[in-house]
Motif scaffolding. Structure first.
Motif, PDB file in Angstrom:
ATOM      1  N   GLY B 118      26.287 -43.154 -15.570  1.00  0.00           N
ATOM      2  CA  GLY B 118      26.821 -43.962 -16.670  1.00  0.00           C
ATOM      3  C   GLY B 118      25.954 -45.183 -16.891  1.00  0.00           C
ATOM      4  O   GLY B 118      24.715 -45.121 -16.785  1.00  0.00           O
ATOM      5  N   THR B 119      26.600 -46.305 -17.183  1.00  0.00           N
ATOM      6  CA  THR B 119      25.836 -47.524 -17.467  1.00  0.00           C
ATOM      7  C   THR B 119      25.240 -48.130 -16.199  1.00  0.00           C
ATOM      8  O   THR B 119      24.524 -49.126 -16.272  1.00  0.00           O
ATOM      9  CB  THR B 119      26.721 -48.573 -18.164  1.00  0.00           C
ATOM     10  OG1 THR B 119      27.898 -48.767 -17.370  1.00  0.00           O
ATOM     11  CG2 THR B 119      27.137 -48.099 -19.550  1.00  0.00           C
ATOM     12  N   GLY B 120      25.520 -47.513 -15.040  1.00  0.00           N
ATOM     13  CA  GLY B 120      24.883 -47.953 -13.799  1.00  0.00           C
ATOM     14  C   GLY B 120      23.479 -47.388 -13.629  1.00  0.00           C
ATOM     15  O   GLY B 120      22.749 -47.779 -12.715  1.00  0.00           O
ATOM     16  N   PHE B 121      23.093 -46.478 -14.503  1.00  0.00           N
ATOM     17  CA  PHE B 121      21.730 -45.932 -14.447  1.00  0.00           C
ATOM     18  C   PHE B 121      20.761 -47.076 -14.712  1.00  0.00           C
ATOM     19  O   PHE B 121      20.985 -47.881 -15.626  1.00  0.00           O
ATOM     20  CB  PHE B 121      21.568 -44.841 -15.507  1.00  0.00           C
ATOM     21  CG  PHE B 121      20.407 -43.906 -15.283  1.00  0.00           C
ATOM     22  CD1 PHE B 121      20.463 -42.929 -14.304  1.00  0.00           C
ATOM     23  CD2 PHE B 121      19.259 -44.006 -16.066  1.00  0.00           C
ATOM     24  CE1 PHE B 121      19.408 -42.046 -14.101  1.00  0.00           C
ATOM     25  CE2 PHE B 121      18.184 -43.124 -15.876  1.00  0.00           C
ATOM     26  CZ  PHE B 121      18.265 -42.148 -14.883  1.00  0.00           C
ATOM     27  N   PRO B 122      19.703 -47.192 -13.902  1.00  0.00           N
ATOM     28  CA  PRO B 122      18.779 -48.320 -14.120  1.00  0.00           C
ATOM     29  C   PRO B 122      18.016 -48.178 -15.436  1.00  0.00           C
ATOM     30  O   PRO B 122      17.736 -47.065 -15.877  1.00  0.00           O
ATOM     31  CB  PRO B 122      17.820 -48.221 -12.931  1.00  0.00           C
ATOM     32  CG  PRO B 122      17.894 -46.794 -12.496  1.00  0.00           C
ATOM     33  CD  PRO B 122      19.290 -46.331 -12.786  1.00  0.00           C
ATOM     34  N   LEU B 123      17.698 -49.311 -16.049  1.00  0.00           N
ATOM     35  CA  LEU B 123      16.828 -49.257 -17.225  1.00  0.00           C
ATOM     36  C   LEU B 123      15.435 -48.819 -16.789  1.00  0.00           C
ATOM     37  O   LEU B 123      14.985 -49.140 -15.689  1.00  0.00           O
ATOM     38  CB  LEU B 123      16.753 -50.620 -17.921  1.00  0.00           C
ATOM     39  CG  LEU B 123      17.664 -50.739 -19.153  1.00  0.00           C
ATOM     40  CD1 LEU B 123      19.116 -50.874 -18.710  1.00  0.00           C
ATOM     41  CD2 LEU B 123      17.262 -51.886 -20.037  1.00  0.00           C
ATOM     42  N   PHE B 124      14.770 -48.110 -17.664  1.00  0.00           N
ATOM     43  CA  PHE B 124      13.429 -47.640 -17.342  1.00  0.00           C
ATOM     44  C   PHE B 124      12.533 -47.836 -18.550  1.00  0.00           C
ATOM     45  O   PHE B 124      13.009 -48.166 -19.638  1.00  0.00           O
ATOM     46  CB  PHE B 124      13.456 -46.171 -16.885  1.00  0.00           C
ATOM     47  CG  PHE B 124      14.189 -45.255 -17.824  1.00  0.00           C
ATOM     48  CD1 PHE B 124      15.567 -45.090 -17.723  1.00  0.00           C
ATOM     49  CD2 PHE B 124      13.507 -44.566 -18.828  1.00  0.00           C
ATOM     50  CE1 PHE B 124      16.251 -44.259 -18.612  1.00  0.00           C
ATOM     51  CE2 PHE B 124      14.184 -43.733 -19.714  1.00  0.00           C
ATOM     52  CZ  PHE B 124      15.561 -43.584 -19.606  1.00  0.00           C
ATOM     53  N   SER B 125      11.250 -47.643 -18.337  1.00  0.00           N
ATOM     54  CA  SER B 125      10.272 -47.982 -19.377  1.00  0.00           C
ATOM     55  C   SER B 125       9.439 -46.762 -19.746  1.00  0.00           C
ATOM     56  O   SER B 125       9.515 -45.713 -19.110  1.00  0.00           O
ATOM     57  CB  SER B 125       9.345 -49.082 -18.871  1.00  0.00           C
ATOM     58  OG  SER B 125       8.503 -48.529 -17.858  1.00  0.00           O
ATOM     59  N   MET B 126       8.608 -46.944 -20.761  1.00  0.00           N
ATOM     60  CA  MET B 126       7.712 -45.871 -21.178  1.00  0.00           C
ATOM     61  C   MET B 126       6.820 -45.438 -20.003  1.00  0.00           C
ATOM     62  O   MET B 126       6.536 -44.251 -19.833  1.00  0.00           O
ATOM     63  CB  MET B 126       6.862 -46.356 -22.357  1.00  0.00           C
ATOM     64  CG  MET B 126       6.252 -45.267 -23.188  1.00  0.00           C
ATOM     65  SD  MET B 126       7.474 -44.295 -24.137  1.00  0.00           S
ATOM     66  CE  MET B 126       7.839 -45.408 -25.490  1.00  0.00           C
ATOM     67  N   SER B 127       6.377 -46.406 -19.177  1.00  0.00           N
ATOM     68  CA  SER B 127       5.547 -46.068 -18.016  1.00  0.00           C
ATOM     69  C   SER B 127       6.295 -45.184 -17.033  1.00  0.00           C
ATOM     70  O   SER B 127       5.686 -44.348 -16.355  1.00  0.00           O
ATOM     71  CB  SER B 127       5.108 -47.349 -17.289  1.00  0.00           C
ATOM     72  OG  SER B 127       3.976 -47.900 -17.915  1.00  0.00           O
ATOM     73  N   ASP B 128       7.601 -45.369 -16.931  1.00  0.00           N
ATOM     74  CA  ASP B 128       8.381 -44.531 -16.019  1.00  0.00           C
ATOM     75  C   ASP B 128       8.451 -43.090 -16.524  1.00  0.00           C
ATOM     76  O   ASP B 128       8.419 -42.150 -15.732  1.00  0.00           O
ATOM     77  CB  ASP B 128       9.786 -45.109 -15.840  1.00  0.00           C
ATOM     78  CG  ASP B 128       9.751 -46.489 -15.194  1.00  0.00           C
ATOM     79  OD1 ASP B 128       8.901 -46.703 -14.297  1.00  0.00           O
ATOM     80  OD2 ASP B 128      10.550 -47.349 -15.593  1.00  0.00           O
ATOM     81  N   LEU B 129       8.535 -42.927 -17.849  1.00  0.00           N
ATOM     82  CA  LEU B 129       8.480 -41.569 -18.408  1.00  0.00           C
ATOM     83  C   LEU B 129       7.155 -40.916 -18.012  1.00  0.00           C
ATOM     84  O   LEU B 129       7.102 -39.748 -17.631  1.00  0.00           O
ATOM     85  CB  LEU B 129       8.587 -41.590 -19.942  1.00  0.00           C
ATOM     86  CG  LEU B 129       9.788 -42.268 -20.598  1.00  0.00           C
ATOM     87  CD1 LEU B 129       9.760 -42.037 -22.110  1.00  0.00           C
ATOM     88  CD2 LEU B 129      11.083 -41.751 -20.013  1.00  0.00           C
ATOM     89  N   VAL B 130       6.088 -41.708 -18.110  1.00  0.00           N
ATOM     90  CA  VAL B 130       4.756 -41.197 -17.792  1.00  0.00           C
ATOM     91  C   VAL B 130       4.660 -40.847 -16.309  1.00  0.00           C
ATOM     92  O   VAL B 130       4.140 -39.790 -15.940  1.00  0.00           O
ATOM     93  CB  VAL B 130       3.682 -42.230 -18.196  1.00  0.00           C
ATOM     94  CG1 VAL B 130       2.313 -41.820 -17.666  1.00  0.00           C
ATOM     95  CG2 VAL B 130       3.651 -42.404 -19.721  1.00  0.00           C
TER      96      VAL B 130
END
Lengths: 366, 366
Positions: B118-130
């Motif tokens: 849920g909303t406890g999932f950490p935010l991530f970035s484009m670099s994390d997708l990579v």
């Protein structure tokens, strides 16, 4: 100069003995209208200018109600020495049928039930808005207007008036308006209505009785609509990618533009009604007067002069809407001109003062 | 020709002993990735092309899962003899981190609680997708890609990859993408998120456990976004002001464009997840790689060749986004070209075949 302190009047224009007959056949009574006037009606009763407001406007167009820092929405246009010069003109500004600022609308009390009409309020058309305002004009003892002016939905209403009663308007100023909504225009309205209708607090329109308000739905509707009222360039210049904080990314409001939209939504809650939003957007969707081939001929049948104004950064009703509108009028022989004003503010330019805009209006009305 | 019957594979790329360390510092495990491949990896392992999907895409880019009438979302681009020619290339298409089609995302089960992050999932970035996709590449035994290609968010991910690991991509194709979202882009995303977050069925992200779904909020988000994916002209040509019925006006769905949007919303419900929508739009909002002045130099530090494609009717990421992106790369010395393709379909053109588009991609990859 500002017109100073003003107050809103109310008048019942239709009652049960004389109900408003809507274009769809339904009747409505009572019909009360809230309006303001600025300046003085002359003895000949020929110096009146009628102001038609946009989707979420109200009767309070000029002056103030006690706090000079909070003037009416078109105060920059109306007043002594301003384009709608109240030293010279008698300016009339009503709230429209279906509104929520003093004129009868879907959140008014239905005398048959003692509670709000809600979704039981009959659908009405642009012509019905005009009928009510023509009745107000009679009430004020005026047969013919020196001019009528409106922005966006207001401009569309002025256009309808010139078709329904071409002899009543000397000069018509249609600002940032259209003679028909595009599929994209309708699509945006459809999303706004879906947001309102799917808010559980909407309660099938009986939210007042339930002690709720579809605030979430109306907020989403307003936020989305607001994006379409301003240009991409304006948002970039005003907010760009600026953030509220410089902390790490977060899901909640962080970019300035998000904060701005949230503020827009919250101040809108305080002043507008969800049912009015549903009904008035629907009036715009169905507006298509020139679908009737006789309409333009009617608008051109008297000596009404038309000024059609658009703004180059308006992507809600881009200039091609105004160009088409003016061509439709001109083809029928109406005396008309179209001017595109340079402005970076988008659709909302009609409320502001981009160079050349007020000058053109003043010239045209003089 | 189509690649025919395909299936989606799944692989766990990170587990508790080797968690994914996100750019914000948080760790995540397990991380499972769903992916498909088309064609055959050659002995030199140098014929791989990586496909990065857009916001609401998935791993199923080409071929079909049993019904040839329902091919993958980029089937017109991938297959024997097509621009991503599977007779020659080994094409890899994964679902991205945060997604909802087999790759770990916010609606996946948090092993610490046994229910959805849920909303406890950490935010991530484009670099994390990579990072996740680079790990998949290692898993497949590939060090360097012949090419990577993506549309919209997918193109942004490819760009990030060329910055994070410039030696890994021979050719980068960025279609209908941007190096940063405008205030208007962010504003639209903010409205979509507000619609989802204010749906009472969102239940603070624990809707699965509650047996609900924020269907209304996700519908509004999708309807609004869809308007931005297509051009005003396309909506006019396809629907204009056509109505579903010819009865009197009504509040409910009546114009064809309304019916179309409602259909879009309903089919979207069946395949997409509200939490993924929240998180992935936020990845796009914060994407701004060239805010770091070293980024473009990194992208240009190897021999990667860039093809930047835009569509003239795209108003989600208009051509000026691609022009800016290409200028930023070129200023750092990267080998790059930008081509604007004429197409009336708007942003969604990247999924279609306007003349010249596939030809350019094929040429560039050959």
């Amino acid at each position: 100069m500002s017109v100073g302190l003003v107050s809103t009047e109310r008048v019942v224009l239709h009652d049960e003995d004389d109900p408003l007959v809507l274009s769809g056949g339904a009747t409505l009574a009572p019909v009360e209208v809230a309006y303001e006037t600025y300046g003085t009606l002359n003895e000949a009763h020929d110096n009146a200018i009628f102001v038609c407001h946009a989707l979420t406007g109200d009767a309070h167009a000029a002056g103030h109600h006690g706090d000079p820092a909070r003037p009416g929405w078109w105060d920059n246009l109306i007043g002594p020495g301003r384009p709608l010069d109240t030293d010279r003109f008698f300016v009339i500004s009503p709230n429209l049928l279906g509104g929520c600022q003093g004129t009868t609308g879907p959140s008014s009390t239905d005398p048959a039930t003692g509670r709000a009409y809600g979704t039981g309020f009959p659908l009405f058309s642009m012509s019905d808005l005009v009928s009510v305002h023509r009745r107000l004009l009679r009430h004020l003892g005026i047969d013919r207007l020196h001019a009528a002016i409106g922005g966006s939905l207001g401009g569309m209403q002025v256009l309808q008036w010139t078709i329904d009663a071409p002899d009543e308007i000397g000069r018509a100023v249609l600002v940032a308006a259209s003679s028909l909504l595009s599929a994209q225009n309708i699509a945006f309205s459809a999303v706004a209505r879906t947001a309102i209708l799917s808010d559980p607090d909407f309660r099938d329109g009986q939210y007042a009785a339930a002690g709720t308000r579809p605030a979430a739905g109306l907020s989403v509707a307003r936020m989305m609509a607001h994006i379409t009222y301003v240009s991409e360039q304006l948002l970039d210049e005003k907010f760009g990618r600026d953030r509220v904080s410089d902390g790490p990314p977060r899901m909640g409001t962080d970019f300035q533009v998000e904060s701005y939209l949230a503020h827009q939504a919250s101040s809108f809650q305080a002043r507008f009604d969800a049912l009015s939003y549903l009904y008035l957007t629907r009036v715009m969707d169905y507006f298509d007067p020139f679908a009737d081939p006789r309409a333009a001929a009617r608008a051109a049948s008297y000596d009404t002069r038309f000024l059609v104004l658009s703004f180059d950064s308006d992507w809600r009703f881009p200039t091609h809407h105004s160009v088409r509108l003016r061509e439709q009028l001109a083809a029928a022989g109406a005396i008309s001109e179209h001017v595109e004003i340079a402005s970076s503010w988008g659709h909302d330019s009609f409320l502001l003062k981009p160079p050349g805009y007020h000058e053109r209006v003043a010239q045209f009305l003089a």
